[in-house]
Design an enzyme around this catalytic site. Structure first.
Site, PDB file in Angstrom:
ATOM      1  N   GLU A   1       3.855  -4.888   7.497  1.00  9.57           N
ATOM      2  CA  GLU A   1       2.926  -4.195   7.620  1.00  9.57           C
ATOM      3  C   GLU A   1       3.553  -3.941   9.792  1.00  9.57           C
ATOM      4  O   GLU A   1       3.390  -2.433  10.290  1.00  9.57           O
ATOM      5  CB  GLU A   1       1.815  -4.248   7.685  1.00  9.57           C
ATOM      6  CG  GLU A   1       1.561  -4.367   6.423  1.00  9.57           C
ATOM      7  CD  GLU A   1       1.175  -5.501   5.547  1.00  9.57           C
ATOM      8  OE1 GLU A   1       2.416  -6.342   6.242  1.00  9.57           O
ATOM      9  OE2 GLU A   1       1.065  -5.596   4.440  1.00  9.57           O
TER      10      GLU A   1
ATOM     11  N   ALA B   1       0.686  -1.200  -0.100  1.00  7.15           N
ATOM     12  CA  ALA B   1       0.192  -0.087  -0.290  1.00  7.15           C
ATOM     13  C   ALA B   1       0.922   1.570   0.158  1.00  7.15           C
ATOM     14  O   ALA B   1       2.278   1.292   0.540  1.00  7.15           O
ATOM     15  CB  ALA B   1      -0.565   0.243   1.374  1.00  7.15           C
TER      16      ALA B   1
ATOM     17  N   GLY C   1       0.896  -4.588   1.058  1.00  5.76           N
ATOM     18  CA  GLY C   1      -0.343  -4.967  -0.122  1.00  5.76           C
ATOM     19  C   GLY C   1       0.552  -6.081  -0.816  1.00  5.76           C
ATOM     20  O   GLY C   1      -0.296  -6.545  -2.035  1.00  5.76           O
TER      21      GLY C   1
ATOM     22  N   GLU D   1       0.223  -9.743  -0.820  1.00  5.21           N
ATOM     23  CA  GLU D   1      -0.702 -10.004  -0.226  1.00  5.21           C
ATOM     24  C   GLU D   1      -2.145 -10.140  -1.812  1.00  5.21           C
ATOM     25  O   GLU D   1      -3.110 -11.043  -2.061  1.00  5.21           O
ATOM     26  CB  GLU D   1      -1.585  -8.573   0.874  1.00  5.21           C
ATOM     27  CG  GLU D   1      -1.542  -8.826   2.101  1.00  5.21           C
ATOM     28  CD  GLU D   1      -1.759  -7.902   2.635  1.00  5.21           C
ATOM     29  OE1 GLU D   1      -1.369  -6.300   2.704  1.00  5.21           O
ATOM     30  OE2 GLU D   1      -2.620  -8.553   3.699  1.00  5.21           O
TER      31      GLU D   1
HETATM   32  C1  3H9 Z   1       0.626  -2.306   3.232  1.00  6.14           C
HETATM   33  O1  3H9 Z   1       0.847  -2.762   1.864  1.00  6.14           O
HETATM   34  C2  3H9 Z   1      -0.494  -2.569   4.071  1.00  6.14           C
HETATM   35  C3  3H9 Z   1      -1.533  -3.279   3.722  1.00  6.14           C
HETATM   36  O2  3H9 Z   1      -1.522  -4.839   4.647  1.00  6.14           O
HETATM   37  C4  3H9 Z   1      -3.145  -2.964   2.766  1.00  6.14           C
HETATM   38  C5  3H9 Z   1      -3.849  -2.606   4.166  1.00  6.14           C
HETATM   39  C6  3H9 Z   1      -4.939  -2.074   3.583  1.00  6.14           C
HETATM   40  N1  3H9 Z   1       4.438   3.557  -0.335  1.00  6.14           N
HETATM   41  O3  3H9 Z   1      13.425   2.235   0.962  1.00  6.14           O
HETATM   42  P1  3H9 Z   1      13.552   3.023   0.065  1.00  6.14           P
HETATM   43  C7  3H9 Z   1       9.299   4.950  -0.637  1.00  6.14           C
HETATM   44  S1  3H9 Z   1       1.665  -1.584   4.278  1.00  6.14           S
HETATM   45  C8  3H9 Z   1       4.872   4.665   0.032  1.00  6.14           C
HETATM   46  O4  3H9 Z   1      14.862   3.891  -0.412  1.00  6.14           O
HETATM   47  P2  3H9 Z   1      15.229   1.088  -0.981  1.00  6.14           P
HETATM   48  C9  3H9 Z   1      10.546   5.234   0.242  1.00  6.14           C
HETATM   49  O5  3H9 Z   1       9.859   6.798   0.816  1.00  6.14           O
HETATM   50  C10 3H9 Z   1       3.466  -1.336   3.366  1.00  6.14           C
HETATM   51  N2  3H9 Z   1       6.277   4.877  -0.577  1.00  6.14           N
HETATM   52  O6  3H9 Z   1      14.466   2.384  -1.214  1.00  6.14           O
HETATM   53  C11 3H9 Z   1      11.153   5.671  -1.117  1.00  6.14           C
HETATM   54  O7  3H9 Z   1      10.612   7.515  -1.570  1.00  6.14           O
HETATM   55  P3  3H9 Z   1      12.153   8.915  -1.916  1.00  6.14           P
HETATM   56  C12 3H9 Z   1       4.071  -2.577   3.843  1.00  6.14           C
HETATM   57  C13 3H9 Z   1       6.858   4.116  -0.235  1.00  6.14           C
HETATM   58  O8  3H9 Z   1      15.804   0.227  -2.437  1.00  6.14           O
HETATM   59  C14 3H9 Z   1      11.197   5.360  -1.962  1.00  6.14           C
HETATM   60  O9  3H9 Z   1      10.032   5.038  -2.082  1.00  6.14           O
HETATM   61  N3  3H9 Z   1       5.249  -2.256   3.158  1.00  6.14           N
HETATM   62  C15 3H9 Z   1       7.017   2.621   0.072  1.00  6.14           C
HETATM   63  O10 3H9 Z   1      15.897   0.729  -0.065  1.00  6.14           O
HETATM   64  C16 3H9 Z   1      12.348   4.083  -2.173  1.00  6.14           C
HETATM   65  O11 3H9 Z   1      12.400   3.264  -0.628  1.00  6.14           O
HETATM   66  C17 3H9 Z   1       6.159  -2.256   3.469  1.00  6.14           C
HETATM   67  O12 3H9 Z   1       6.351  -1.337   4.478  1.00  6.14           O
HETATM   68  C18 3H9 Z   1       5.796   2.924  -0.068  1.00  6.14           C
HETATM   69  N4  3H9 Z   1       4.828   0.852   0.664  1.00  6.14           N
HETATM   70  O13 3H9 Z   1      13.813  -0.094  -0.223  1.00  6.14           O
HETATM   71  C19 3H9 Z   1       7.831  -2.037   2.416  1.00  6.14           C
HETATM   72  N5  3H9 Z   1       7.871   1.704  -0.024  1.00  6.14           N
HETATM   73  O14 3H9 Z   1      12.789   8.280  -2.258  1.00  6.14           O
HETATM   74  C20 3H9 Z   1       8.378  -0.391   2.310  1.00  6.14           C
HETATM   75  C21 3H9 Z   1       9.050   2.742  -0.253  1.00  6.14           C
HETATM   76  O15 3H9 Z   1      11.104   9.636  -1.526  1.00  6.14           O
HETATM   77  N6  3H9 Z   1       9.291  -0.218   1.758  1.00  6.14           N
HETATM   78  N7  3H9 Z   1       8.572   3.890  -0.542  1.00  6.14           N
HETATM   79  O16 3H9 Z   1      12.703   8.658  -0.136  1.00  6.14           O
HETATM   80  C22 3H9 Z   1      10.030  -0.827   2.212  1.00  6.14           C
HETATM   81  O17 3H9 Z   1      10.743  -1.517   3.005  1.00  6.14           O
HETATM   82  C23 3H9 Z   1      11.927  -0.076   1.673  1.00  6.14           C
HETATM   83  O18 3H9 Z   1      11.438   0.980   0.804  1.00  6.14           O
HETATM   84  C24 3H9 Z   1      11.966  -1.337  -0.016  1.00  6.14           C
HETATM   85  C25 3H9 Z   1      13.014  -0.704  -0.914  1.00  6.14           C
HETATM   86  C26 3H9 Z   1      12.448  -2.508   0.062  1.00  6.14           C
HETATM   87  C27 3H9 Z   1      10.323  -1.418  -0.835  1.00  6.14           C
END
Ligand code: 3H9
Length: 723
Positions: free
Chosen positions: A123, A61, A100, A103
């Site tokens: 999450e 998400a 998500g 999911e």
């Molecule tokens: C969810 O899914 C809820 C569901 O159950 C449904 C509920 C109804 N959204 O970390 P990075 C941005 S909750 C928005 O530097 P990496 C991040 O801010 C979600 N933005 O890169 C950054 O922006 P900026 C569950 C996101 O390669 C850019 O992407 N998922 C999201 O070191 C690059 O990120 C998570 O918790 C997001 N979901 O790592 C995963 N994710 O360039 C969270 C990233 O402006 N994300 N951004 O600073 C991560 O763990 C890492 O970002 C990931 C990439 C491993 C994906």
């Protein structure tokens, strides 16, 4: 940013495209639903492949949208639609399928991943639970124990393990979309009944009650105060006891109650703060993040004590060859043995991931400083002694090649003084690692007054390369993290003088959520370190005569308790006693010491201190508000760029409960006027404790009506910025 569709013969390929991580924002969900509907209706289409652009499936998400109310189809509605499709749907997973994203993949009938991919439901790390069916579908797919482990820890699972667990059906080393198309063609015409996870019966297990109870007990202990892990367990439990649709309702109920705790907001603030600290501007000296970092191929580490060893391992893990230096053969041998045994553990971890030792850099141990002459970046990690550090940096000026960067791992010494003895102060920078350096994520990068933007960019990039979160701070005694700790520990000592036992203070702060209370922390770090440094500076004496009612130093209150313990040889864990006692064989478990009670009672009698009961709330407020006030002082002096920087430091280096966002975010959510009021009344009654005098900045922000934490920077605007 949307989902697009193309046709490959009879297979429709739907591509999520929302750079950089294909977060499932409301517009992506909307277009995904539309493209899916059209592919489902298209009579030419026999199967559907769902994939992501930008080398990633989806990171879940869109977290940025959580604070807005996006009125489009919910993800679970889309998942149910996909799962109900009569045409087979195959998820082609590249890069990451997280939250998500996974999911969504679980609602597909099949999943194919490439070897480098990771899947997970993280999450919990941002304070919520998988609420698009993840807690209901995953246990049906891989069983309750494995699902609990993944969901409660938010673990990223590599493709190989995901295959073994049964999350993905095939792992390929070729083009993921081609592989998924081929897979889809093979399954056309087969029954999809057994592939719909919502109707799959859960595998029965005999000891379910015990398993769930143990999970709750472990999560309560491990994540003290964090609500999301408990909600995750509750949701997985629902997958066992409730029909699927009721389980989905339970997910919704639980996520709603989590939002009401404020923890998701704090954790999501912490998530974005970690990413923002790598970007900010330096108002006084330009923008380091616009200057390219210099690449470095080789590194040198001087000093193989605990810190140096951890730094060597961090570099090797990032596949950077290292030259490791010690001052004599005995120390070199000790260091080599310690590094070797740490490396063995790293080899084992790599083996488990199907990787080889070639993923690690090579290390050369030597006594010869001359070996550093071709190295690109040198990290000095000898013990905290200015004279010694200066001698080393003087030597490096002659030995290191002219463009080599010189980093000092110090937890508080003056970077400018160290730089002053070199021929290149612009290439000198502080890199304050946290112990154990191969595990702790934080790196304080300390800018001296001559440090160039290229040097800053290179040191920040070093942090990133090592997988750390690097925060740039200004040069002042003890920098940011340790400096703020001063008033916090000071209050802890005063509380003990006034009537608490060390364990009362620790208990109150651990209940607040700190990983470790201040006294256990001091015992672990070793009381002698600070004592020796205070002695060197002449700060431990003269001792106030015991009969004097006030315990002061230079007119300010001073608690000599830690000095007195050191004089008695009580240095903490290392000597078996400190604020607590430690018994063999482990020597690590802090036990309240009856001796300490008598010692404190005598001390109070000698100093005519009237013992007064202190409740846990007062303990928490005095210690945490002292920390916050110093945080404001750090901002006021321009030693940190903004509240986010301080919070990232505290969350990642000092065991502050991340679900409270960090000390500055906690101050903001508590209400700054409340914090100010408490500080004012304490300082009014204790004017000999200057650290509790409310700062100008705190008063200023309260006076302008307590703007949101993002707007604090405006108030910081014209202050004395040193960055
Ligand atoms: C969810 O899914 C809820 C569901 O159950 C449904 C509920 C109804 N959204 O970390 P990075 C941005 S909750 C928005 O530097 P990496 C991040 O801010 C979600 N933005 O890169 C950054 O922006 P900026 C569950 C996101 O390669 C850019 O992407 N998922 C999201 O070191 C690059 O990120 C998570 O918790 C997001 N979901 O790592 C995963 N994710 O360039 C969270 C990233 O402006 N994300 N951004 O600073 C991560 O763990 C890492 O970002 C990931 C990439 C491993 C994906």
């Amino acid at each position: 940013m949307a989902a697009t569709r193309r046709l490959s013969h009879t297979v429709a390929v739907i591509i999520l495209n929302h750079p950089p991580v294909n977060a499932l924002s409301s517009s992506v969900r909307q277009s995904l639903l539309k493209e899916f509907g059209e592919a489902s209706k298209d009579p030419l289409v026999e199967a559907i492949v769902l994939t992501g652009a930008n080398g990633k499936f989806s990171a879940g998400a869109d977290i940025r949208e959580f604070s807005t109310s996006a009125a489009t189809a919910s993800l679970e509605f889309i998942n149910a639609t996909i799962e109900g499709s009569t045409k087979p749907v195959v998820a082609a997973i590249e890069g990451v399928a997280l939250g998500g994203g996974l999911e969504l993949a679980l609602s597909c009938h099949y999943r194919v991943a490439n070897t480098q991919a990771f899947v997970g439901l993280p999450e919990v790390l941002i304070g919520i639970l998988p609420a698009a069916g993840g807690t209901q579908r995953l246990p049906r797919l891989i069983g309750v124990p494995a699902a609990l482990d993944m969901i409660v820890r938010g673990r990223h699972v590599p493709a190989g393990e995901a295959f073994q667990l049964g999350i993905v059906d095939e792992v390929v080393n070729s083009d993921i979309v081609d592989a998924a198309i081929q897979f889809a063609r093979k399954v056309v015409g087969q029954s999809l009944d057994a592939r719909r996870l919502s109707t799959k019966p859960i595998q029965p297990i005999t000891n379910l009650g015990t398993l769930l109870d143990t999970a709750v007990e472990k999560a309560t202990r491990q994540f003290r105060g964090a609500q999301a892990p408990l909600a995750c367990i509750e949701a997985v439990k629902a997958s066992v006891y409730l029909p699927f649709h009721k389980g989905i309702e339970k997910e919704q109920e639980l996520i709603k109650s989590l939002w009401a705790t404020g923890q998701p907001q704090a954790l999501q603030y912490a998530f974005f703060s970690e990413r923002n600290v790598g970007k900010w501007t330096t108002p006084s000296g330009g923008r380091w993040d616009r200057v390219p970092p210099r690449s470095f191929q080789t590194a040198g580490v001087i000093g193989l004590g605990t810190m140096g060893r951890g730094i060597v391992i961090s570099l090797l893990k990032a596949n950077i060859p290292v030259i490791a230096i010690e001052q004599d053969a005995k120390q070199l041998d000790l260091g080599r043995n310690a590094v070797d045994s740490l490396l063995k553990r790293e080899f084992e971890k790599l083996k488990q991931q199907g990787k080889t030792a070639s993923e690690l850099g090579s290390v050369q141990f030597t006594l010869d400083f001359g070996e550093l002459k071709h190295v690109d970046l040198i990290i000095e990690a000898v013990y905290e002694n200015m004279k010694l550090k200066k001698e080393i940096f003087k030597k490096l000026s002659f030995i290191a090649k002219p463009d080599a960067f010189l980093c000092t791992n110090t937890s508080g010494l003056n970077i400018d003084e160290i730089a002053s003895v070199t021929d290149r102060p612009q290439q000198v920078i502080g890199t304050h690692f946290f112990s154990p350096a191969n595990i702790m994520r934080l790196l304080e990068v300390v800018r001296g007054c001559h440090t160039s933007l290229t040097t800053i960019a290179t040191a920040m990039n070093l942090g990133k390369t090592l997988g750390k979160v690097a925060v740039l701070v200004g040069n002042c005694p003890l920098f940011v993290g340790n400096r703020m700790l001063g008033p916090y520990l000071e209050q802890a000592s005063y509380l003990v003088e006034e009537g608490c036992n060390p364990e009362d203070v620790d208990q109150a702060l651990e209940t607040f959520g700190f990983a470790m209370g201040p006294f256990r922390m001091m015992d672990l770090a070793g009381l002698d370190v600070g004592w020796r440094s205070r002695m060197e500076k002449g700060l431990t004496g003269p001792r106030v005569p015991p009969e004097a009612p006030a315990r002061q130093r230079n007119g300010n209150r001073y608690s000599p308790l830690a000095d007195m313990l050191c004089e008695l040889g009580r240095f903490g864990q290392k000597s078996g006693k400190g604020w607590y006692r430690y018994e063999k064989p482990s020597g690590r478990n802090a036990k309240p010491d009856p001796w300490m009670r008598e010692f404190l009672e005598k001390y109070r009698r000698d100093h005519q201190i009237v013992h007064h009961p202190v409740n846990p709330q007062e303990i928490q407020e005095r210690c945490v508000y002292a920390l916050i006030n110093e945080g404001f002082r750090v901002l006021e002096e321009g030693i940190a760029s903004g509240p986010e920087d301080i919070d990232v430091i505290y969350n990642n280096g000092y065991g502050f409960p991340k679900y409270r966002g960090g000390p500055m975010y906690y101050a903001y959510t508590t209400g700054l006027s409340k914090v100010l009021g408490a500080l004012e009344s304490y300082y009014k009654a204790n004017s000999d404790v200057p650290s509790m005098k409310p700062t100008f900045l705190l008063k200023k922000i309260v006076a302008v009506g307590e703007p949101s934490i993002k707007e604090w920077k405006t108030q910081l605007g014209n202050l004395n910025n040193k960055l």
